[in-house]
Design an enzyme around this catalytic site. Structure first.
Site, PDB file in Angstrom:
ATOM      1  N   ASP A  62       0.822  -1.208   0.000  1.00 60.39           N
ATOM      2  CA  ASP A  62       0.000   0.000   0.000  1.00 60.39           C
ATOM      3  C   ASP A  62       0.856   1.259   0.000  1.00 60.39           C
ATOM      4  OD1 ASP A  62       0.934  -0.410   2.598  1.00 60.39           O
ATOM      5  OD2 ASP A  62      -1.042  -0.800   3.446  1.00 60.39           O
ATOM      6  N   ASN A 130      -7.539  -3.783  14.786  1.00 62.09           N
ATOM      7  CA  ASN A 130      -8.921  -4.206  14.487  1.00 62.09           C
ATOM      8  C   ASN A 130      -8.946  -5.350  13.480  1.00 62.09           C
ATOM      9  OD1 ASN A 130      -8.184  -2.925  12.138  1.00 62.09           O
ATOM     10  ND2 ASN A 130      -9.748  -1.335  12.224  1.00 62.09           N
ATOM     11  N   HIS A 132      -7.226  -5.423  10.611  1.00 62.17           N
ATOM     12  CA  HIS A 132      -7.016  -5.050   9.202  1.00 62.17           C
ATOM     13  C   HIS A 132      -5.690  -5.602   8.684  1.00 62.17           C
ATOM     14  CE1 HIS A 132      -5.138  -0.938  10.463  1.00 62.17           C
ATOM     15  NE2 HIS A 132      -4.192  -1.550   9.793  1.00 62.17           N
ATOM     16  N   GLU A 137      -9.744  -2.385   5.845  1.00 59.33           N
ATOM     17  CA  GLU A 137     -10.408  -2.234   7.141  1.00 59.33           C
ATOM     18  C   GLU A 137     -11.571  -3.225   7.266  1.00 59.33           C
ATOM     19  OE1 GLU A 137      -9.264  -0.377   9.416  1.00 59.33           O
ATOM     20  OE2 GLU A 137      -8.240   1.340   8.535  1.00 59.33           O
TER      21      GLU A 137
HETATM   22  C1  GLP Z   1      -0.795   0.096   8.954  1.00 52.30           C
HETATM   23  C2  GLP Z   1      -0.330  -0.626   7.690  1.00 52.30           C
HETATM   24  C3  GLP Z   1      -0.417  -2.117   7.832  1.00 52.30           C
HETATM   25  C4  GLP Z   1       0.250  -2.543   9.130  1.00 52.30           C
HETATM   26  C5  GLP Z   1      -0.457  -1.943  10.308  1.00 52.30           C
HETATM   27  C6  GLP Z   1       0.190  -2.309  11.646  1.00 52.30           C
HETATM   28  O1  GLP Z   1      -2.135   0.362   8.967  1.00 52.30           O
HETATM   29  N1  GLP Z   1      -1.045  -0.230   6.502  1.00 52.30           N
HETATM   30  O2  GLP Z   1       0.185  -2.734   6.704  1.00 52.30           O
HETATM   31  O3  GLP Z   1       0.230  -3.947   9.226  1.00 52.30           O
HETATM   32  O4  GLP Z   1      -0.427  -0.531  10.181  1.00 52.30           O
HETATM   33  O5  GLP Z   1       1.310  -1.509  11.855  1.00 52.30           O
HETATM   34  P1  GLP Z   1       2.435  -1.823  12.920  1.00 52.30           P
HETATM   35  O6  GLP Z   1       3.248  -2.929  12.336  1.00 52.30           O
HETATM   36  O7  GLP Z   1       3.239  -0.557  13.024  1.00 52.30           O
HETATM   37  O8  GLP Z   1       1.763  -2.210  14.170  1.00 52.30           O
END
Ligand code: GLP
Length: 238
Positions: A62, A130, A132, A137
């Site tokens: 993304d 959550n 995702h 989402e």
């Molecule tokens: C963001 C990213 C995800 C990631 C998530 C968790 O929303 N788009 O790809 O998995 O955050 O992030 P973190 O690894 O910093 O907890």
């Protein structure tokens, strides 16, 4: 699902790296990569290794809409800093967050074409609190392909820790869909810390529902879950 419980995120990075290296050693060429704090230990192992990446292709999950690749909050910048500067790939794809300002559908369909032409050998994922995956989402269709996502207030708040001001967090992103993710031959999902324990429990033991996007992984034939003890703490089956 194969579940590996580690003592800490450094050990998690070591376990994840073994899977990527094994795939490369056996001819794997296309790797789906992720951002966020979770994969940093994996990228550290990778940059410190002698694995040659010159013939490999990466496809990131993304990108925020509106951030240029040289913006230090863009996912282009994150990947350059944490992996590609030391381990350049033959080709590294990240969605075009600038084209997406005026033409989100064009940016998304370009990216779907890239994924179609380069089937992913191993897809790396993190998970949101959550449930995702990428920026998909709760409520996102399991049949979704790359699309523009309006970020939820929760995700904007969670990701604001990386920005100097919450108002600087972009409001949308271009994100590969759940069907794209599920098309990978192998999936590795990493999660560390107690704040991921609920999402991990629902992903592994809950019903498969679009309310918990990561729950679809129960239907994939080759998923490895790498979690620390805190993230595993709400699992009923240990
Ligand atoms: C963001 C990213 C995800 C990631 C998530 C968790 O929303 N788009 O790809 O998995 O955050 O992030 P973190 O690894 O910093 O907890």
């Amino acid at each position: 699902m194969k579940i590996i419980i580690t003592n800490n995120n450094a050990q998690g990075g070591t376990e994840a790296f073994k899977i990527f290296k094994n795939s490369i050693d056996h001819g794997g060429k296309v790797f789906g990569l992720a951002t966020g704090s979770t994969p940093l230990t994996l990228y550290k192992e990778w940059t410190e290794s002698d694995v040659d990446t010159h013939n490999l292709i990466s496809i990131n999950l993304d990108e925020y809409v509106g951030l240029t690749p040289d913006n230090d909050q863009s996912y282009h910048y994150f990947m350059q800093k944490n992996l590609f500067a030391k381990k350049p790939f033959k080709k590294s794809y990240v969605p075009d967050g600038i084209k997406a300002i005026k033409d989100p559908e064009g940016a998304a369909s370009d990216y779907n074409q890239i994924i179609k032409e380069n089937p992913i050998d191993v897809q790396l994922l993190g998970i949101g609190q959550n449930g995702h995956i990428a920026f998909n989402e709760p409520g996102t269709s399991f049949n979704s392909v790359t699309h523009e996502v309006k970020l939820t207030a929760n995700t904007i708040k969670a990701n604001s820790r990386f920005f100097s001001n919450i108002d600087d967090v972009p409001k949308s992103a271009i994100c590969t869909g759940i069907a794209n993710i599920m098309s990978a031959k192998k999936i590795v999902i990493m999660a560390f810390g107690a704040n991921k324990a609920d999402a991990i429990q629902k992903m592994i033991e809950g019903p498969v529902t679009e309310k918990v996007p990561a729950s679809i992984l129960q239907k994939h034939p080759d998923v490895t879950v790498i979690i620390d003890k805190e993230a595993a703490s709400k699992l009923k089956q240990k």
